[in-house]
Motif scaffolding. Structure first.
Motif, short mmCIF file in Angstrom:
data_model
loop_
_atom_site.label_atom_id
_atom_site.label_comp_id
_atom_site.label_asym_id
_atom_site.label_seq_id
_atom_site.Cartn_x
_atom_site.Cartn_y
_atom_site.Cartn_z
N VAL A 52 0.85 -1.18 0.00
CA VAL A 52 0.00 0.00 0.00
C VAL A 52 0.89 1.23 0.00
O VAL A 52 1.73 1.39 0.88
CB VAL A 52 -0.93 0.01 1.22
CG1 VAL A 52 -1.72 1.31 1.29
CG2 VAL A 52 -1.88 -1.18 1.17
N PRO A 53 0.74 2.07 -1.01
CA PRO A 53 1.64 3.22 -1.11
C PRO A 53 1.53 4.14 0.09
O PRO A 53 0.44 4.48 0.51
CB PRO A 53 1.18 3.92 -2.38
CG PRO A 53 -0.14 3.34 -2.74
CD PRO A 53 -0.22 2.01 -2.11
N ALA B 291 5.55 1.08 9.45
CA ALA B 291 5.82 0.11 10.51
C ALA B 291 5.79 -1.30 9.95
O ALA B 291 6.35 -2.22 10.51
CB ALA B 291 4.76 0.24 11.60
N CYS B 292 5.13 -1.44 8.83
CA CYS B 292 4.95 -2.76 8.29
C CYS B 292 6.01 -3.12 7.25
O CYS B 292 5.96 -4.19 6.68
CB CYS B 292 3.58 -2.85 7.64
SG CYS B 292 2.61 -4.14 8.38
N SER B 293 6.92 -2.21 7.00
CA SER B 293 7.82 -2.45 5.88
C SER B 293 8.74 -3.62 6.13
O SER B 293 9.27 -4.20 5.22
CB SER B 293 8.63 -1.19 5.60
OG SER B 293 9.31 -0.81 6.77
N ASN B 294 8.91 -3.96 7.37
CA ASN B 294 9.78 -5.10 7.63
C ASN B 294 9.11 -6.20 8.42
O ASN B 294 9.36 -6.41 9.58
CB ASN B 294 11.05 -4.65 8.37
CG ASN B 294 12.04 -4.04 7.43
OD1 ASN B 294 12.23 -4.55 6.33
ND2 ASN B 294 12.65 -2.94 7.85
N GLY B 295 8.22 -6.84 7.77
CA GLY B 295 7.68 -8.05 8.38
C GLY B 295 6.38 -7.87 9.13
O GLY B 295 5.86 -8.81 9.69
N CYS B 296 5.88 -6.67 9.18
CA CYS B 296 4.53 -6.46 9.64
C CYS B 296 4.28 -6.84 11.09
O CYS B 296 3.15 -7.03 11.50
CB CYS B 296 3.54 -7.26 8.78
SG CYS B 296 2.02 -6.38 8.56
N GLN C 24 1.49 -0.97 -4.93
CA GLN C 24 2.77 -0.69 -5.57
C GLN C 24 3.74 -1.83 -5.39
O GLN C 24 4.04 -2.22 -4.27
CB GLN C 24 3.38 0.58 -4.96
CG GLN C 24 2.88 1.84 -5.64
CD GLN C 24 3.35 3.09 -4.96
OE1 GLN C 24 4.11 3.01 -3.98
NE2 GLN C 24 2.93 4.22 -5.45
N ALA C 25 4.19 -2.33 -6.52
CA ALA C 25 5.20 -3.38 -6.44
C ALA C 25 6.47 -2.78 -5.86
O ALA C 25 6.82 -1.65 -6.19
CB ALA C 25 5.46 -3.92 -7.84
N PRO C 26 7.12 -3.52 -4.97
CA PRO C 26 8.39 -3.01 -4.46
C PRO C 26 9.37 -2.87 -5.62
O PRO C 26 9.33 -3.67 -6.56
CB PRO C 26 8.84 -4.08 -3.47
CG PRO C 26 8.05 -5.29 -3.80
CD PRO C 26 6.79 -4.84 -4.45
N PRO C 27 10.23 -1.85 -5.60
CA PRO C 27 11.17 -1.69 -6.69
C PRO C 27 12.03 -2.94 -6.85
O PRO C 27 12.47 -3.51 -5.86
CB PRO C 27 12.02 -0.48 -6.25
CG PRO C 27 11.78 -0.33 -4.79
CD PRO C 27 10.42 -0.89 -4.52
N PHE D 251 0.69 -11.07 -2.36
CA PHE D 251 1.94 -10.35 -2.63
C PHE D 251 2.18 -10.15 -4.12
O PHE D 251 2.89 -9.24 -4.52
CB PHE D 251 3.13 -11.12 -2.02
CG PHE D 251 3.54 -12.34 -2.81
CD1 PHE D 251 4.58 -12.26 -3.72
CD2 PHE D 251 2.86 -13.54 -2.67
CE1 PHE D 251 4.95 -13.37 -4.46
CE2 PHE D 251 3.23 -14.65 -3.40
CZ PHE D 251 4.27 -14.58 -4.31
N SER D 252 1.59 -11.01 -4.97
CA SER D 252 1.88 -10.94 -6.40
C SER D 252 0.84 -10.15 -7.18
O SER D 252 0.93 -10.04 -8.40
CB SER D 252 1.98 -12.36 -6.96
OG SER D 252 0.70 -12.96 -7.02
N LEU D 253 -0.14 -9.57 -6.49
CA LEU D 253 -1.21 -8.88 -7.20
C LEU D 253 -0.76 -7.75 -8.12
O LEU D 253 -1.30 -7.59 -9.20
CB LEU D 253 -2.26 -8.36 -6.21
CG LEU D 253 -3.28 -9.41 -5.76
CD1 LEU D 253 -4.16 -8.88 -4.66
CD2 LEU D 253 -4.14 -9.87 -6.94
#
Lengths: 450, 388
Positions: A284-285, A290-295, B327-330, B235-237
């Motif tokens: 989610v843009p 906080a969730c960027s590393n493993g939630c 957004q797909a991670p870069p 994750f693959s959406l």
């Protein structure tokens, strides 16, 4: 055919087909595996720390009753060293809550835990029965949901507790994931998937800076509803199973029915949706740092995020879908005909940093119609982020200037005869005894603690 | 306003087309009564709008841009072909050349799927659309070519075929064996679509195509969003719903993303020249099997969104609009990919273990499992591989 043996102990006869993975188990092995998994959730997420006082949001229903029972067992078995307290909210619904509160009172004795009951009447000056009398049965779940979230935090503050655990289970989380996909609400999808959420409601009162951060967690996040029911049954737990009398029209939502079907086709589906939800939260843009590393991190969760009722009814009544459809269709027509002019976020910015609405996707918050500002279809857009501030009236965490509870209260109070306000117990004794709003209730609570 | 909930033809009866204001309306499209001509135009416009980057003026005179269009003989892919075929003819008429060139591809799954399209449809297709080259390949051919490394190491993890003689198993045998080893109807349909996508991407690359034009309509994309979520593939959406580069190194495009399934069905009924004889309608489609044993997650979602589309078409569109914002991670050089579906797996978290919802290690003390290089979704469908 010989009777099948338990897949774990391989000695007793299997009596239980485990809903989660269709493993055949005997009763003691099921009980033990269920408890061990909750223990695993607690330890791998570091939910508790020694010496912590923890309030269990107890409704008397199966989820919170099982939660209380399991936590008591685990606390003794693994020596967590935590102090458990039952915290119940009395919405003031005769014939429902008064009965379920009796269950909670019995639980308090059975589990030897202190119990605190906080009433909507003392917090807000309104019971749900009175709210329904005024607004009717339609839409009253919105009031209840908004009031409940704050009520739990305020009850916790009153107890001097900084951590509230709730009975949300895997089915609830999976339902929220699908529901938010259907409603087009990515920010909420990303927030509600975390196991720990916090309400950093910076209570503005300088005398009591201590109640500022109430942590919420869901130790049953990965537990299947069916297993919770089985556990309660086999442990002969005393719980209350009637649904709220005000939500019968809120039939089991679209998402709920879908999840039941999915579970039938592939039992792992509920867990798989939870996993997908956690993974998607990272996509989610601007959503969830906080969730960027493993939630496993904490997420701020404002107001009524986790749905109206504890049993998660009432989120997707047909009327809600119909009104959202209508809204979206209108937007499409407007776009087509070019009735709407583009309002970009930069032109709107100014003071309104807390603008909440996602421009493209319509969000529907508990029956309230979302508004959509539509730009050219090709423009890539960022999903709007919520900026948390405080409610100017009560100091509760809110993305708006006035929190939802205070807005709802204002509406209620406007239509209430003046003398009723006088009658309510605390309004006159307040120094600034102006409105009967959540501020007063808040201050009252703080006094009570001191 | 209530008119839009009625069946279209009835709702349109007696109304004048809102666009040309001359002809009688034939059906109601998202609250707008339209005549046949204006409806055809509506469908074409929605598709062509998504193809803007392939306009004639963007293509060099001496080289043509190739796009692969996989045809499944369903309503959607045939409609896409029909619309683009006419679009290309018009381009040619107007400018003497086209902005792109179509390559048609049919993947034959008859060896492992009961209700697959009959092979003679391919020659009918070639007859009706002679301007485009058309290839038919067997799904099993994914096991044939030994050229690329990634291919080789994904095969090595598939269940071994018991070999009676010294002969290595044929590609068909390998596919058949793999399908038979899968635990459920959901897993079979899941793995089949993964293999199909992978094969299509591979052929597109071999043929020098710069992109793939998928026939997924709004309704299908919404189905896919929820189905993939339910299969643990959330994750693959971004790569399955959004236009743009895919992890296969080729662009994925969804030109039908703004059209609903019922609109495509209506188009297929009235298109000129007609193509309905090409449509493969699998027996019993739209009906769920009584036994949950034969029902797949894809079936469930299909049925679900068919009913939602009936009364709430805008909600279906909103699901797709929402998912497209993910957004797909870069992409990074250190990215690790699933051996089967080739989707990037964040932090190398392969398999179904090692996350919050996995509580196995507490009970069974399993050794460290990496899911054998399979992502969460693939590991769910191929449990016997991850248990190796």
């Amino acid at each position: 055919m010989p009777p099948s043996l338990c897949a774990l102990c391989k000695t007793s006869r299997a009596f239980i087909l485990r809903p989660k993975d269709h493993q055949k188990l005997c009763k003691p092995c099921f009980i033990s595996v269920f408890e061990t998994e909750i223990h695993h959730t607690i330890t791998s997420n570091n939910l508790f720390h020694r010496g912590e006082r923890i309030a269990i949001g107890a409704s008397g229903g199966k989820d919170s009753t099982v939660l209380a029972s399991v936590l008591k067992t685990l606390n003794e078995r693994y020596n967590y060293g935590v102090e458990l307290i039952l915290l119940s909210i009395d919405e003031g619904i005769k014939g429902y809550r008064d009965d379920s509160l009796e269950t909670v009172k019995r639980n308090a004795k059975q589990y030897d835990m202190p119990l605190m009951i906080v009433g909507y009447d003392e917090l807000y000056g309104w019971t749900m029965d009175q709210v329904v009398e005024q607004v009717g049965k339609k839409g009253n779940c919105t009031y209840c949901g908004v009031f409940r979230r704050q009520a739990l935090d305020r009850g916790a503050a009153k107890l001097g507790v900084k951590h509230v655990v709730t009975g949300h289970n895997a089915d609830d989380v999976a339902e929220t994931v699908l529901m938010n996909l259907l409603r087009g609400d990515l920010p909420r999808l990303s927030r509600t998937t975390s196991i720990v959420t916090s309400t950093p409601s910076a209570v503005s009162s300088p005398d009591s800076p201590s109640h500022t951060n109430i942590k919420r967690s869901k130790p049953l996040k990965y537990a299947y509803e069916k297993e919770i029911v089985l556990y309660a049954y086999h442990k002969s737990l005393d719980y209350f199973s009637t649904e709220c009398i005000y939500s019968p029209e809120a039939f089991r939502g679209s998402a709920r029915a879908l999840i039941k079907n999915l579970e039938r086709v592939r039992p792992s589906a509920i867990l798989d949706i939870v996993r997908s939800g956690e993974d998607m939260a990272r996509l989610v843009p601007g959503g969830n740092e906080a969730c960027s590393n493993g939630c496993s991190g904490q997420t701020a969760l404002p107001e009524e995020e986790e749905g109206g009722c504890g049993s998660s009814n009432g989120r997707s009544a047909g009327g809600e879908m119909a009104s959202m459809e209508h809204q979206l269709a209108q937007n499409d027509i407007a776009t087509e005909v070019g009735l709407e002019i583009e309002i970009t976020s930069s032109s709107l910015n100014g003071q309104q940093s807390g603008k909440k609405k996602d421009p493209d996707a319509v969000q529907l918050v508990n029956g309230k119609k979302g508004r959509r500002l539509k730009g050219p279809a090709q423009t890539p857009r960022k999903t709007a982020r919520q900026t948390m501030g405080q409610c100017k009236r009560c100091g509760y965490l809110s993305s708006q200037e006035i929190c939802k509870a205070c807005v709802l209260l204002e509406g209620l109070n406007k239509n209430r005869p003046k003398n009723n306000i006088e009658v309510s117990s605390y309004a006159p004794e307040q120094e600034h005894g102006h409105m009967n709003n959540a501020t007063n209730a808040m201050q009252k609570l703080q006094l009570g603690v001191d | 306003m209530s008119g839009k909930h009625l069946p279209k033809e009835i709702a349109a009866a007696g109304q004048i087309c809102r666009r040309c204001r001359a002809a009688e309306a034939f059906l109601v499209v998202r609250t707008e009564p339209l005549c046949r001509d204006c409806f055809i135009k509506y469908v074409h416009t929605k598709v062509i709008k998504r193809m803007e980057s392939f306009r004639v003026r963007f293509s060099a005179v001496d080289q043509s841009r190739k796009l692969l269009l996989p045809v499944s003989f369903g309503v959607s892919s045939l409609t896409l072909l029909h619309v683009l075929d006419q679009h290309l003819s018009k381009q040619k008429e107007r400018t003497g050349r086209t902005g792109f060139e179509l390559q048609l591809l049919f993947v034959d799954t008859s060896s492992v799927e009961r209700a697959s399209p009959e092979p003679q449809l391919v020659s009918l297709l070639k007859g009706q659309f002679p301007d485009h080259s058309c290839t038919s390949v067997f799904l099993s051919s994914i096991f044939e070519d030994e050229s690329t490394d990634s291919e080789a190491d994904f095969r090595e993890y598939l269940p071994a075929v018991a070999q009676a003689d010294a002969q290595p198993p044929s590609a068909e045998q390998r596919l058949e064996h793999l399908m038979k080893s899968l635990p459920s109807a959901t897993a079979r349909s899941d793995v089949m679509s993964v293999l199909r996508t992978r094969l299509i991407a591979k052929i597109a690359e071999e043929k020098g195509c710069e992109g793939i034009l998928w026939g997924d309509c709004t309704t299908r994309l919404a189905e896919k969003t929820l189905a993939e979520t339910a299969k643990g593939r959330g994750f693959s959406l971004p790569w399955q719903v959004i236009d743009g580069d895919s992890p296969y190194g080729i662009a994925f495009n969804y030109p039908l993303r703004d059209l609903l399934k019922k609109e495509l069905t209506a188009y297929a009924d009235m298109a000129n020249p007609p193509f309905s004889s090409l449509i493969h309608r699998s027996p019993g489609s739209g009906q769920l099997s009584v036994s949950s044993k034969h029902t797949t997650i894809d079936d469930l979602m299909k049925q679900y969104f068919e009913s939602v589309e009936e009364n709430y078409p805008s909600i279906v569109a909103n699901v797709v609009r929402t998912t497209s914002k993910l957004q797909a991670p870069p992409s990074q050089r250190t990215d690790q990919f699933c051996r089967l579906c080739n989707m990037p797996v964040t932090n190398g978290k392969f398999g179904i273990h090692g996350w919050g919802g996995d509580q196995q290690d507490s009970t069974d003390a399993l050794p460290e499992l990496s899911g054998n290089g399979l992502c969460y979704g693939c590991a769910r469908s191929l449990p016997q591989v991850t248990a190796l």
